[in-house]
Motif scaffolding. Structure first.
Motif, PDB file in Angstrom:
ATOM      1  N   ALA A 225       2.183  75.667  99.160  1.00  0.00           N
ATOM      2  CA  ALA A 225       2.291  74.119  98.896  1.00  0.00           C
ATOM      3  C   ALA A 225       2.612  73.334 100.244  1.00  0.00           C
ATOM      4  O   ALA A 225       3.327  73.965 100.927  1.00  0.00           O
ATOM      5  CB  ALA A 225       3.082  73.759  97.740  1.00  0.00           C
ATOM      6  N   ARG A 226       2.365  72.043 100.282  1.00  0.00           N
ATOM      7  CA  ARG A 226       2.817  71.320 101.490  1.00  0.00           C
ATOM      8  C   ARG A 226       3.695  70.191 100.875  1.00  0.00           C
ATOM      9  O   ARG A 226       3.366  69.463 100.044  1.00  0.00           O
ATOM     10  CB  ARG A 226       1.463  70.647 102.013  1.00  0.00           C
ATOM     11  N   LEU A 227       4.801  70.406 101.353  1.00  0.00           N
ATOM     12  CA  LEU A 227       6.017  69.555 100.805  1.00  0.00           C
ATOM     13  C   LEU A 227       6.789  69.019 102.000  1.00  0.00           C
ATOM     14  O   LEU A 227       7.833  68.579 102.086  1.00  0.00           O
ATOM     15  CB  LEU A 227       6.906  70.366 100.100  1.00  0.00           C
ATOM     16  N   ASN A 228       5.872  68.476 103.062  1.00  0.00           N
ATOM     17  CA  ASN A 228       6.583  67.839 104.197  1.00  0.00           C
ATOM     18  C   ASN A 228       7.020  66.651 104.062  1.00  0.00           C
ATOM     19  O   ASN A 228       6.363  65.729 103.362  1.00  0.00           O
ATOM     20  CB  ASN A 228       5.207  67.914 105.339  1.00  0.00           C
ATOM     21  N   LYS A 229       8.250  66.362 104.169  1.00  0.00           N
ATOM     22  CA  LYS A 229       8.944  65.143 104.369  1.00  0.00           C
ATOM     23  C   LYS A 229       9.102  64.733 102.693  1.00  0.00           C
ATOM     24  O   LYS A 229       9.295  63.466 102.484  1.00  0.00           O
ATOM     25  CB  LYS A 229       7.935  64.035 104.952  1.00  0.00           C
ATOM     26  N   THR A 230       9.155  65.648 101.969  1.00  0.00           N
ATOM     27  CA  THR A 230       9.068  65.330 100.338  1.00  0.00           C
ATOM     28  C   THR A 230      10.682  65.376 100.073  1.00  0.00           C
ATOM     29  O   THR A 230      11.683  66.082 100.744  1.00  0.00           O
ATOM     30  CB  THR A 230       8.672  66.855  99.909  1.00  0.00           C
ATOM     31  N   ASN A 231      10.884  64.380  99.086  1.00  0.00           N
ATOM     32  CA  ASN A 231      12.322  64.346  98.762  1.00  0.00           C
ATOM     33  C   ASN A 231      12.747  65.218  97.684  1.00  0.00           C
ATOM     34  O   ASN A 231      12.100  65.045  96.527  1.00  0.00           O
ATOM     35  CB  ASN A 231      12.711  63.102  98.576  1.00  0.00           C
ATOM     36  N   LEU A 232      13.418  66.364  97.856  1.00  0.00           N
ATOM     37  CA  LEU A 232      13.921  67.165  96.745  1.00  0.00           C
ATOM     38  C   LEU A 232      15.150  67.574  96.613  1.00  0.00           C
ATOM     39  O   LEU A 232      15.740  68.505  96.184  1.00  0.00           O
ATOM     40  CB  LEU A 232      13.181  68.811  97.020  1.00  0.00           C
ATOM     41  N   ARG A 233      15.704  66.230  96.990  1.00  0.00           N
ATOM     42  CA  ARG A 233      17.322  66.211  96.848  1.00  0.00           C
ATOM     43  C   ARG A 233      17.720  66.535  95.526  1.00  0.00           C
ATOM     44  O   ARG A 233      17.326  65.800  94.355  1.00  0.00           O
ATOM     45  CB  ARG A 233      17.728  64.865  97.208  1.00  0.00           C
ATOM     46  N   GLY A 234      18.607  67.509  95.186  1.00  0.00           N
ATOM     47  CA  GLY A 234      19.305  67.917  93.949  1.00  0.00           C
ATOM     48  C   GLY A 234      18.227  68.251  92.945  1.00  0.00           C
ATOM     49  O   GLY A 234      18.650  68.616  92.056  1.00  0.00           O
ATOM     50  N   ALA A 235      17.151  68.885  93.325  1.00  0.00           N
ATOM     51  CA  ALA A 235      16.309  69.472  92.484  1.00  0.00           C
ATOM     52  C   ALA A 235      16.763  70.761  92.036  1.00  0.00           C
ATOM     53  O   ALA A 235      17.325  71.435  93.042  1.00  0.00           O
ATOM     54  CB  ALA A 235      14.663  69.602  93.204  1.00  0.00           C
ATOM     55  N   ASP A 236      16.201  71.321  91.127  1.00  0.00           N
ATOM     56  CA  ASP A 236      16.565  73.037  90.882  1.00  0.00           C
ATOM     57  C   ASP A 236      15.179  73.726  91.121  1.00  0.00           C
ATOM     58  O   ASP A 236      14.204  73.512  90.259  1.00  0.00           O
ATOM     59  CB  ASP A 236      16.800  72.835  89.196  1.00  0.00           C
ATOM     60  N   LEU A 237      15.310  74.425  92.225  1.00  0.00           N
ATOM     61  CA  LEU A 237      14.091  75.401  92.516  1.00  0.00           C
ATOM     62  C   LEU A 237      14.475  76.913  92.489  1.00  0.00           C
ATOM     63  O   LEU A 237      14.010  77.617  93.065  1.00  0.00           O
ATOM     64  CB  LEU A 237      13.753  75.030  93.858  1.00  0.00           C
ATOM     65  N   SER A 238      15.590  77.063  91.511  1.00  0.00           N
ATOM     66  CA  SER A 238      16.225  78.414  91.371  1.00  0.00           C
ATOM     67  C   SER A 238      14.945  79.212  90.932  1.00  0.00           C
ATOM     68  O   SER A 238      14.046  78.888  90.058  1.00  0.00           O
ATOM     69  CB  SER A 238      17.060  78.701  90.217  1.00  0.00           C
ATOM     70  N   GLY A 239      14.751  80.520  91.643  1.00  0.00           N
ATOM     71  CA  GLY A 239      13.724  81.600  91.592  1.00  0.00           C
ATOM     72  C   GLY A 239      12.264  81.030  91.676  1.00  0.00           C
ATOM     73  O   GLY A 239      11.308  81.685  91.322  1.00  0.00           O
ATOM     74  N   ALA A 240      12.192  80.072  92.351  1.00  0.00           N
ATOM     75  CA  ALA A 240      10.790  79.426  92.735  1.00  0.00           C
ATOM     76  C   ALA A 240       9.997  80.143  93.847  1.00  0.00           C
ATOM     77  O   ALA A 240      10.856  80.978  94.407  1.00  0.00           O
ATOM     78  CB  ALA A 240      10.941  77.713  93.003  1.00  0.00           C
TER      79      ALA A 240
END
Length: 266
Positions: free
Chosen positions: A82-97
């Protein structure tokens, strides 16, 4: 055309040179819509999360650059390529992603949870991981210039696997990364690049650094009890006010120690 473009990008990552200086940006055009725009909105992703009834969502190969995905529950999500350039993922839960071969250039993942995340081949230059939790994550990729200050990197799996020749010598690149105050207890960073990294006051207890490049790095005030320095290049590194020096492993086998700035008591 988009599928072809991403296939070529993935190929360039998979075919990265099998030597120390890997550069996952070689040959990649970072100005294409596939790398700078989003094909979905936050609302679209929130709808997927709702419909999934707690199951991981599939965002494989999606263009998500520039979106505000802060605080979302993306636990276990498939974000491979996936392309997530300059994406705001602040505080997101990506555990095990699954973030294998994903693009996170200049993204904001401050305070995010990435516990156990798969990050092989990820490109996260200049990304912000300050205060993020990457416990037991596998960040075999390019984090050059990223901010990991105060991050939790306990038992990080970043060492190069030289037995797996199909993967060449892919390894964690923490060149010029800010790791000040980070917790790296038990992390494996064998044969990683940590040149010019800021490790001031970092906790390197029991860290495997064997064969890593720490040239020009700043370890002032770091805790190094139990850390393995076998064949570590410390040319120009600052090794001052270290804590737990008496219990380090293979301290005398460091490379270019005569070129490091070391306290006379060490």
């Amino acid at each position: 055309m988009r599928i072809l473009t991403i296939a070529l990008l993935a190929l360039s990552v998979a075919a990265a040179p099998a030597y120390a200086e890997q550069d996952l940006l070689l040959g990649a055009n970072m100005n294409t819509p596939a790398m700078t725009q989003a094909e979905m909105s936050r609302a679209d992703i929130e709808a997927l999360i709702t419909k999934s009834h707690g199951q991981p969502i599939d965002l494989t190969d999606k263009a998500l650059s520039g979106l505000d995905l802060s605080g979302l529950n993306l636990k276990g999500a498939n974000l491979r390529t996936a392309r997530l350039n300059k994406t705001n993922l602040r505080g997101a839960d990506l555990s095990g992603a699954n973030l294998e071969q994903a693009w996170l250039l200049k993204s904001d993942l401050s305070g995010a949870k990435l516990v156990g995340a798969k990050m092989f081949g990820v490109t996260a230059r200049d990304a912000n991981f300050s205060g993020a939790d990457l416990t037991e994550a596998r960040p075999i990729g390019d984090f050059k210039g990223a901010n990991l200050s105060g991050a939790m990197l306990v038992n990080l799996k970043g060492g190069a696997d030289i037995k797996n020749q199909s993967m060449g010598l892919m390894r964690t690149v923490f060149t010029s990364v800010n790791l000040s105050g980070a917790n790296l207890k038990g992390a494996n960073l064998g044969r990683s690049r940590l040149d010019y990294a800021n490790l001031k006051d970092a906790d390197l207890t029991d860290v495997v650094l064997m064969g890593s490049d720490l040239s020009g790095a700043n370890l002032t005030g770091a805790i190094i009890a139990g850390a393995d320095f076998k064949n570590v290049d410390v040319s120009g590194a600052r090794l001052q006010s270290l804590k737990g020096h008496d219990s380090t492993k293979n301290w005398s086998s460091m490379v270019n120690a005569d070129r490091a700035i070391i306290d006379k008591t060490n």
